[in-house]
Design an enzyme around this catalytic site. Sequence first.
Site, mmCIF file in Angstrom:
data_model
loop_
_atom_site.group_PDB
_atom_site.id
_atom_site.type_symbol
_atom_site.label_atom_id
_atom_site.label_comp_id
_atom_site.label_asym_id
_atom_site.label_seq_id
_atom_site.Cartn_x
_atom_site.Cartn_y
_atom_site.Cartn_z
ATOM 1 N N GLU A 212 0.870 -1.175 0.000
ATOM 2 C CA GLU A 212 0.000 0.000 0.000
ATOM 3 C C GLU A 212 0.905 1.223 0.000
ATOM 4 O OE1 GLU A 212 -3.036 -0.100 -0.576
ATOM 5 O OE2 GLU A 212 -3.399 -2.243 -0.278
ATOM 6 N N CYS A 246 -1.791 9.586 2.581
ATOM 7 C CA CYS A 246 -1.414 8.982 1.296
ATOM 8 C C CYS A 246 -2.408 9.292 0.181
ATOM 9 C CB CYS A 246 -1.235 7.475 1.450
ATOM 10 S SG CYS A 246 -2.725 6.600 1.967
#
Length: 468
Positions: A212, A246
């Site tokens: 991720e 993110c």
Amino acid sequence: MNKHELKKILEEQKASFKAAPPDYKKRMESLKSLADAVEKYKDNLVSAVSADFGLRAEEETLVLEIFPLHDQIRHAMSNLKTWMRRQKVSSSWFLLPSSAYYQFQPLGSVGIMGAWNYQVLLTLSPLVDAIAAGNHAVLKPSEIAPRSAEVIREMINETFPIEYIHCVTGNAGLAQDFSSMPWDHLFFTGSTNIGKKVMAAAASNLTPVTLELGGKSPAIIHEKYDIKKAVSRIMAGKLLNSGQTCVATDYVIMPASLNSEFEKAAREKVGSAYPDLSENNQYSCIINQGHYDRLHSLLEDARQKGARIVELSEEEVSSHKKMSPKLLFDVSDEMKIMQEEIFGPLLPVVNRPDVEQAIGYVNEHPKPLALYYFDSNRKRIDHLLKHTLSGGVCINDTIFHLAQHNLPFGGVGNSGMGHYHGFDGFQTFSKKRAVMHQRSLAASDMLHPPFTGFKQKLIHFMGKLSRV
């Protein structure tokens, strides 16, 4: 914690797993235990996160980490029995009267490496999926946020036995050792550059990985969309955790005709959301001096190469603790700020006259983790979805697609590989095992050699039936 000790923990977990893989009852009990532990340690977690940053609002940690984690556990417990159920599928016609089904089985002992920007959620959320799938696990929170890492270690190791779920803490050297262990699956959240190193280390053991990562997530605004609403939602998502997210909007693409309205609306949004910025206790600090220096370097590089920098706060805060929000106009791809993920409260604006050229710009660059599009026209929305590729998409909002438990979360290309959240997380930490059950009398027995006479005719007949 050294490599030998880590290896010993992994061996102990693998032996325990082989002896008694967690069944439905143990998984449910473990999820409940995790939820109880998070609630018990909630205040400590919130305080530790704020201490790691120098300041982060209690409400922000509760809304973005503690509440989503509890809700994820609730969702997993509500659906686990269904997820674990074997699923029948139709058998191929030439293999009748066989039956076929698949079932999800746990992989074994998995390694989970968390990330500093949302240490609690990004360490424990994958653990929820791993527990639901029936695995044992070892956690390694990020050393960049050491206080929250230590609270997580204390919480996990008090709640679970070492042979089942354990947490280790340490420096970057431990992180390297951790990624080189022969896990049955390795889950990493972090930057693209570190993700490449993690994947390379895992490759020596053929360890499957979920990465991720991040990247430059754009927001595209159509000229006919309500600019004030778009700015409000973009800036709200961008300034959570001071942009250290993110999936925060990394840059905006819109026609130049919207620049002045965007600037005005952004300044108003910052003023209303974060008044008295230097003393505001709801505006997060930058995680450390090194990260602040990197952001400052990106800003100065853009300034020297011709960017017009707009201060969005009435007071310009500039210290290792806080960085005031800024827009950057007249940016170009030669600037470092357009080459790296920003991870801070700096928002470049790229001007393109229409959506088609905006799509072209996005597609010329690495595939983003998230793509945001602001438009009310269904045809244009469908066109954008068809002609772009990203980890996820959010229409007319930012960030909150992560909170959809029934949607997968994950990147593509440079922004990552694999998915988690909900059933997709359960599947990531499972083996989807195929099972075929043949009967005592089966047509497939006629397919054994020698291929003579009737068998030859049968094979040619089957070939004709199989053609489209």
